[in-house]
Design a protein around this motif. Sequence first.
Motif, short mmCIF file in Angstrom:
data_model
loop_
_atom_site.label_atom_id
_atom_site.label_comp_id
_atom_site.label_asym_id
_atom_site.label_seq_id
_atom_site.Cartn_x
_atom_site.Cartn_y
_atom_site.Cartn_z
N HIS A 198 0.82 -1.21 0.00
CA HIS A 198 0.00 0.00 0.00
C HIS A 198 0.86 1.26 0.00
CE1 HIS A 198 -3.52 -2.44 1.91
NE2 HIS A 198 -3.44 -2.60 0.60
N ALA A 199 2.08 1.16 0.54
CA ALA A 199 2.96 2.33 0.63
C ALA A 199 3.86 2.49 -0.59
CB ALA A 199 3.82 2.22 1.89
N HIS A 200 3.76 1.57 -1.56
CA HIS A 200 4.62 1.62 -2.74
C HIS A 200 3.76 1.51 -3.99
CE1 HIS A 200 7.37 0.44 0.48
NE2 HIS A 200 8.34 0.96 -0.26
N PRO A 201 3.72 2.54 -4.82
CA PRO A 201 2.87 2.51 -6.02
C PRO A 201 3.30 1.41 -6.99
CG PRO A 201 4.33 4.41 -6.05
CD PRO A 201 4.45 3.81 -4.69
N SER A 202 2.33 0.89 -7.73
CA SER A 202 2.61 -0.24 -8.62
C SER A 202 3.59 0.14 -9.72
CB SER A 202 1.30 -0.75 -9.23
OG SER A 202 0.60 0.30 -9.88
N GLY A 203 3.56 1.40 -10.18
CA GLY A 203 4.51 1.81 -11.21
C GLY A 203 5.95 1.69 -10.72
N GLN A 204 6.17 2.04 -9.45
CA GLN A 204 7.52 1.91 -8.88
C GLN A 204 7.92 0.44 -8.78
OE1 GLN A 204 8.14 3.96 -5.13
NE2 GLN A 204 9.68 2.46 -4.52
N LEU A 205 6.98 -0.41 -8.39
CA LEU A 205 7.29 -1.83 -8.25
C LEU A 205 7.62 -2.45 -9.61
CD1 LEU A 205 4.59 -2.95 -5.66
CD2 LEU A 205 6.87 -2.02 -5.27
N LEU A 206 6.90 -2.03 -10.65
CA LEU A 206 7.22 -2.51 -12.00
C LEU A 206 8.61 -2.05 -12.42
CD1 LEU A 206 3.81 -1.94 -13.84
CD2 LEU A 206 4.88 -4.13 -13.32
N SER A 207 8.94 -0.80 -12.10
CA SER A 207 10.25 -0.28 -12.44
C SER A 207 11.35 -1.04 -11.70
CB SER A 207 10.34 1.21 -12.10
OG SER A 207 11.62 1.73 -12.39
N VAL B 26 3.67 6.84 -14.70
CA VAL B 26 2.54 7.66 -15.13
C VAL B 26 1.67 6.90 -16.12
CG1 VAL B 26 1.87 9.76 -16.35
CG2 VAL B 26 3.69 9.85 -14.67
N ALA B 27 2.33 6.23 -17.08
CA ALA B 27 1.58 5.47 -18.08
C ALA B 27 0.78 4.35 -17.42
CB ALA B 27 2.53 4.89 -19.12
N HIS B 28 1.41 3.62 -16.51
CA HIS B 28 0.73 2.52 -15.83
C HIS B 28 -0.47 3.02 -15.03
CE1 HIS B 28 0.09 -0.39 -12.52
NE2 HIS B 28 0.29 -1.27 -13.47
N GLU B 29 -0.30 4.12 -14.33
CA GLU B 29 -1.39 4.67 -13.54
C GLU B 29 -2.55 5.11 -14.43
OE1 GLU B 29 -1.41 7.30 -9.57
OE2 GLU B 29 -0.73 8.38 -11.34
N SER B 30 -2.22 5.71 -15.58
CA SER B 30 -3.28 6.14 -16.50
C SER B 30 -4.05 4.95 -17.05
CB SER B 30 -2.67 6.95 -17.65
OG SER B 30 -2.08 8.13 -17.16
N PHE B 31 -3.34 3.86 -17.39
CA PHE B 31 -4.01 2.67 -17.90
C PHE B 31 -4.90 2.05 -16.83
CE2 PHE B 31 -0.05 2.08 -20.72
CZ PHE B 31 -0.52 3.04 -21.60
N GLU B 32 -4.37 1.97 -15.61
CA GLU B 32 -5.14 1.37 -14.52
C GLU B 32 -6.40 2.16 -14.22
OE1 GLU B 32 -4.39 -1.53 -12.31
OE2 GLU B 32 -3.53 -1.88 -14.28
N ALA B 33 -6.30 3.48 -14.36
CA ALA B 33 -7.44 4.35 -14.04
C ALA B 33 -8.21 4.72 -15.30
CB ALA B 33 -6.95 5.60 -13.33
N GLY B 34 -8.16 3.87 -16.33
CA GLY B 34 -8.81 4.19 -17.59
C GLY B 34 -10.29 4.50 -17.44
N LEU B 35 -10.99 3.71 -16.61
CA LEU B 35 -12.43 3.93 -16.42
C LEU B 35 -12.70 5.28 -15.76
CD1 LEU B 35 -15.32 2.91 -16.56
CD2 LEU B 35 -14.95 1.77 -14.35
N VAL B 36 -11.92 5.60 -14.72
CA VAL B 36 -12.11 6.88 -14.03
C VAL B 36 -11.79 8.04 -14.97
CG1 VAL B 36 -11.30 8.30 -12.11
CG2 VAL B 36 -11.61 5.85 -11.79
N VAL B 37 -10.70 7.90 -15.73
CA VAL B 37 -10.30 8.98 -16.63
C VAL B 37 -11.39 9.27 -17.65
CG1 VAL B 37 -8.67 9.60 -18.47
CG2 VAL B 37 -7.83 8.56 -16.35
N LYS B 38 -11.96 8.24 -18.24
CA LYS B 38 -13.00 8.45 -19.25
C LYS B 38 -14.31 8.91 -18.61
CE LYS B 38 -11.40 5.59 -23.06
NZ LYS B 38 -11.41 6.77 -23.96
#
Length: 610
Positions: A132-141, A220-232
């Motif tokens: 919870h304290a580490h964003p998924s984009g960082q973990l992928l990196s 940033v890209a990963h977060e945008s993809f994950e939040a695709g529904l919210v963004v649209k």
Amino acid sequence: MSTASQPVPRLAADRAVLRRGLKVVWSGIREQPKPFSVAVLGSVLWAAATVGTAGAIGWVTDTVIEPAVGEGRLTTVGFWTIIGVLVAVLVVNVVGVILRRVYATVAGFNLQAGYRRRVTRQYLRLPLSWHHAHPSGQLLSNAHADIEATWQVFNPLPMAIGVIFMLVIAGTMMVVVDPLLAFIGLLVFPGLFAANLVFQQFMSPRITRAQQLRAEVAAVAHESFEAGLVVKAMGREDEEATRFRSSTHDLRDALILVGRTRGTFEPVIEAIPTLGTLAVLGAGTWQVARGELDAAQVVQMAYLFSILAFPVRALGWVLAELPRSVVGHDRVQHVLRAQGAMEHGDVRLPAEGPPARAALEQVVYTHEGEDEPTIRGVTLTVEAGSTTALVGPTGSGKSTLVNLSLRLVDPVSGVVRLDDVDVRELARGVVPSVATLVSQQTFMFDDTVRGNVTLGEDATDESVWEALRVAQADGFVSTLPDGIDTVIGERGGSLSGGQRQRIALARAVWRDPRLLVLDDATSAVDPSVEQAILAALREARAGTTVLVVAYRMATITLADQVVYVEHGRVVDQGTHDELVGRCRGYADLVHAYAREAAERAAVERGEEGL
């Protein structure tokens, strides 16, 4: 601080990076000794053949070409002598290059694969609180870009070692041929090293910055993809595009700066060996005119300098990679050394058998970064074979209690037991084999319905359809083009929220768990469907202990025991009728649930005015 004192910390920092980088390299060599040794052997063969080419050319010039020029013709023996010598040197060179490149690649990718497995295993060991304290984009990196940066140095490293060997051989040969020309020519190498060091001082921070920006762009890209529904749904496409554009422009500017730096230094570095070769040719011509050298020796010396110019750059490549290796290694070690990995004992429980009993004893839990505990001294028993409903207002700690009971997180204090055994004493994998969770946020894999139910385990069609029937999912699955073999898309994008929840329920039912935990797992289905699911569940899984986070009256009234939670504490527990009569907070909450359900039903019937 004075200007004169500023280079000292910079020099100390450069030395520290060099030391740490060499430690990273040495750790990789110890993990991959065989492929790295073969790569170094190939590099030594390549270095010997490269330097030997100069000797071979000098020998051929002296023994074949000069006599042929003097006689005005080249004999057949002389021709094949030239071909044979050059082919022999070429074969050794090619074998060395193949060994160097193939086994350097093997060592590098073995290290990358090994560390990716370590990082992934660590991700699985670490509790949810750490994630919870580490964003998924960082973990992928961490698992990709940082590991790649750490071990990229193994590509040029064997070549650099071969270059050192080459310099020793070449320097010896030069001194033997002519000490004066050797001295003039060898002045080139201090110049090359100095230029490379200055080059690396400018390049290292720029390359490191570019590496960090690559990770930021990926995040940033990963977060945008994950939040695709919210963004649209919120109409935030332009804002997300602007945010991504800003990150990519930063990366573009950093890479342009890297290119400008390389474009400035590389011509200078390329010119130094050329100037050295010209100096050797000038001095050699003078020596030939004086009769102290012959043309073959001058050709040999000039060729040596020409072929050494490019390989020496490998030392610079290693120096360039070391800062990236240190940065990547530090980021990876942050994961591997993270505290909080769950410890396990060796006690095992049967995956099949009677219903399980779960208990929490004086459990306290605090979310990371918070001062106040979320769970405050909770004692709770879920008897074997019973259905227990957790009820409470939003934020009261119900989902946290679920996570504690399944050991997705460990309490700060207190004990969680499964079948009267402290869960910390259980062997790895025991809790998932006994207990199964169905959460409100269901996750679907880009797989078939069967694959999402069984998660890749062997299963008969009958068992899959039975689980779907209990979850009230068999009806809509039978209408899919390929039934249970229909691919439902990434995150189950071709299904509705209620359909995804029912497949998630089927996933849990198929495992026939001894403890089934439902965290508001039927919130996306109609009340009538929910009642049918719960009835089928009780009928088909009468021997299963059920712990359910409940919001609907249909769920609550089916429970043998209701536990009312407020502010992380158990306020009261008993049957639904008992709590309605004696617990004011519970009565108000369930009456609110009932009013909400009635209003929703009225809207659905078109009776909004009632």
